[in-house]
Design an enzyme around this catalytic site. Structure first.
Site, mmCIF file in Angstrom:
data_model
loop_
_atom_site.group_PDB
_atom_site.id
_atom_site.type_symbol
_atom_site.label_atom_id
_atom_site.label_comp_id
_atom_site.label_asym_id
_atom_site.label_seq_id
_atom_site.Cartn_x
_atom_site.Cartn_y
_atom_site.Cartn_z
ATOM 1 N N ASP A 250 6.631 -2.988 7.185
ATOM 2 C CA ASP A 250 6.678 -1.693 6.509
ATOM 3 C C ASP A 250 5.420 -1.009 6.972
ATOM 4 O OD1 ASP A 250 4.747 -2.398 4.528
ATOM 5 O OD2 ASP A 250 6.119 -3.482 3.561
ATOM 6 N N LYS A 272 8.583 2.686 4.468
ATOM 7 C CA LYS A 272 9.057 3.557 3.360
ATOM 8 C C LYS A 272 7.867 4.445 2.647
ATOM 9 C CE LYS A 272 11.110 -0.262 1.596
ATOM 10 N NZ LYS A 272 11.917 -0.795 0.678
ATOM 11 N N MET A 385 1.800 3.039 -6.528
ATOM 12 C CA MET A 385 2.630 4.068 -5.911
ATOM 13 C C MET A 385 2.304 5.199 -7.245
ATOM 14 S SD MET A 385 5.895 1.758 -5.007
ATOM 15 C CE MET A 385 5.537 0.872 -6.233
#
Length: 461
Positions: A250, A272, A385
């Site tokens: 990723d 992502k 995040m």
């Protein structure tokens, strides 16, 4: 790379050395370790070259260089003490498509001789492009002590059985798996100890067993790549990355870490970002299943740790449903990496007696968290995040009891050279972030431990 590393077939190599002093002697001694045909041309010859030239494959011509000496030569080492002669032979050689090396003059070298660790048939060659010879010598000394002197036995053993394995096992993958098992196991130890007969018998038994069970079963390894710095990888992670047939990675995996993956492994990017998924999670899960069913060793390389906001649990549930064997290799999670490299301890006797990890982005796109549990003054809260939802995080923590003056830190691309740390309070961090414009991946750390940053900031003093 300014210099492309390769190995020349010396069995048909015709080499010329111009100059027969001690510098030329070193090159002659090196080339004599190969089956190359060697010609030395020089008007004056040192005692070392005279002694070496007694070998049948060396032709010594005691005179000045002439143009015809380059005829039918593949490479030339120029080692005279006359710069104008060196330049002349260099230009002539390049014009005739001969590989040219002017000793101790890197700008005039079409190729350079590397630092060599010789365990023939295993040879390790290293180069600094001529810019760091002392460092290169240091690295060679390290390798000489790490690599066993009898490693050459394993090389010869592999050569002896190479064709036999090719005939017994179909497919590159099956053969590679077999050789890796041999080199990692007891057979290799027998070879290194000189127990040749015992090793041969054990090898034949292992090969027969591998041939009778021709179906190669794939595996999936969920590997934590850590927060970014390649030095923070575990030894096991590195070993499995070197064995991988397919690597699924990723956007949190740094290019430096990808460089450590086996060179010929297939690399599949499934990065992502917020609201921008290159490949949906269900498709990633299925991709790993499909590759493993082909018999591949699949490394699912994930930033941080697979089981801390890495969806590792979801992925292995799918693997279990399809009967795929797997292993999980923990990694240093972003919270540990970011806090350590920012000089912000997650716990401290004077500040925080507990730490809690939370996500700033739930599956449904909201930040509906247990805010009363997160808003404790003697606790450190870390939000993964959390950059996009930063205004909500600050607002909710204040609403549930944390003072507006509570310190908060944003740590971008932790543990790498691009690391940035932004310090503020719950009341002003959003305004500071509007000016600073930090980008993901950025970790959010809340608590009075953040006040220790200026004092303990060892990484970016």
């Amino acid at each position: 790379m300014d210099y492309f590393p390769l190995f020349l077939d010396a069995r048909s190599l015709n080499c010329l050395i111009v100059g027969a002093g001690e510098v030329g002697a070193r090159k002659l001694e090196l080339i004599m370790k190969t089956p190359a045909t060697i010609t030395v041309v020089a008007p004056w010859v040192c005692d070392t070259v005279k002694a070496l030239a007694k070998n049948d494959k060396v032709t010594l011509i005691e005179r000045e260089f002439i143009d015809s000496d380059l005829a039918h030569k593949d490479m030339v080492f120029i080692a005279t003490d006359k710069p104008e002669v060196n330049q002349y032979i260099h230009d002539l050689g390049r014009a005739q498509k001969v590989l040219v090396n002017v000793v101790d003059n890197t700008p005039l070298c079409q190729f350079i001789t590397p630092s060599i660790v010789d365990r023939s048939p295993i040879i390790i060659a290293m180069s600094s492009g001529g810019v760091a010879p002392v460092l290169l010598r240091y690295l060679r000394q390290k390798l000489e002590t790490v690599l066993p002197a009898n490693l050459s036995r394993l090389g010869a053993f592999s050569e002896k059985f190479r064709d036999k394995v090719k005939q017994a096992l179909d497919g590159v993958t099956a053969r590679r798996y077999f050789w890796e098992d041999v080199l990692d196991g007891d057979i290799a130890e027998m070879v290194e100890k000189g127990q040749d007969e015992k090793a041969d018998k054990a090898f034949d038994i292992a090969l027969q067993a591998a041939a009778e069970n021709k179906e190669v079963k794939g595996q999936v390894y969920l590997v934590g790549a850590g927060p970014g710095d390649p030095d923070l990888l575990t030894f096991r992670a590195l070993r499995l990355m070197q064995k991988a047939d397919v690597v699924v990675y990723d956007r949190l995996v740094s290019p430096q870490i990808l460089e450590l993956v086996r060179r010929d492994a297939e690399k599949i990017y499934v990065g992502k970002a917020m609201s921008n998924h290159t490949l949906p999670q269900d498709d990633i899960n299925q991709l790993m299943v499909d590759e493993a069913k082909k018999g591949n060793r699949v490394v699912r390389l994930k930033g941080g740790d697979p089981f801390i906001f890495g969806r590792g649990g979801e992925e292995i549930q799918t693997l279990i449903q399809h009967g795929i064997e797997f292993q999980v290799v923990p990694g240093i999670t972003a919270a540990s990496g970011a806090s350590s490299y920012a000089g912000i301890p997650l716990t401290h006797r004077d500040h925080a007696q507990s730490v809690v990890f939370a996500t700033g982005h739930l599956r449904n796109g909201t930040i509906d968290l247990n805010w009363s549990a997160l808003a404790h003054q003697n606790q450190t809260a870390v939000f993964y995040m959390g950059l996009t939802g930063l205004p909500v995080i600050c607002e909710k923590l204040i609403q549930h009891g944390l003072p507006e003056t509570t310190p908060i830190a944003l740590v971008q691309q932790a543990t790498t050279d691009a690391q940035r740390v932004l310090i503020g309070t719950l009341s002003d961090i959003c305004e500071k972030q509007e000016k600073a414009q930090l980008k993901p991946p950025t970790l959010v750390i809340v608590g009075t431990v953040v006040s220790l940053h200026n004092e303990l900031n060892w990484f970016q003093q």
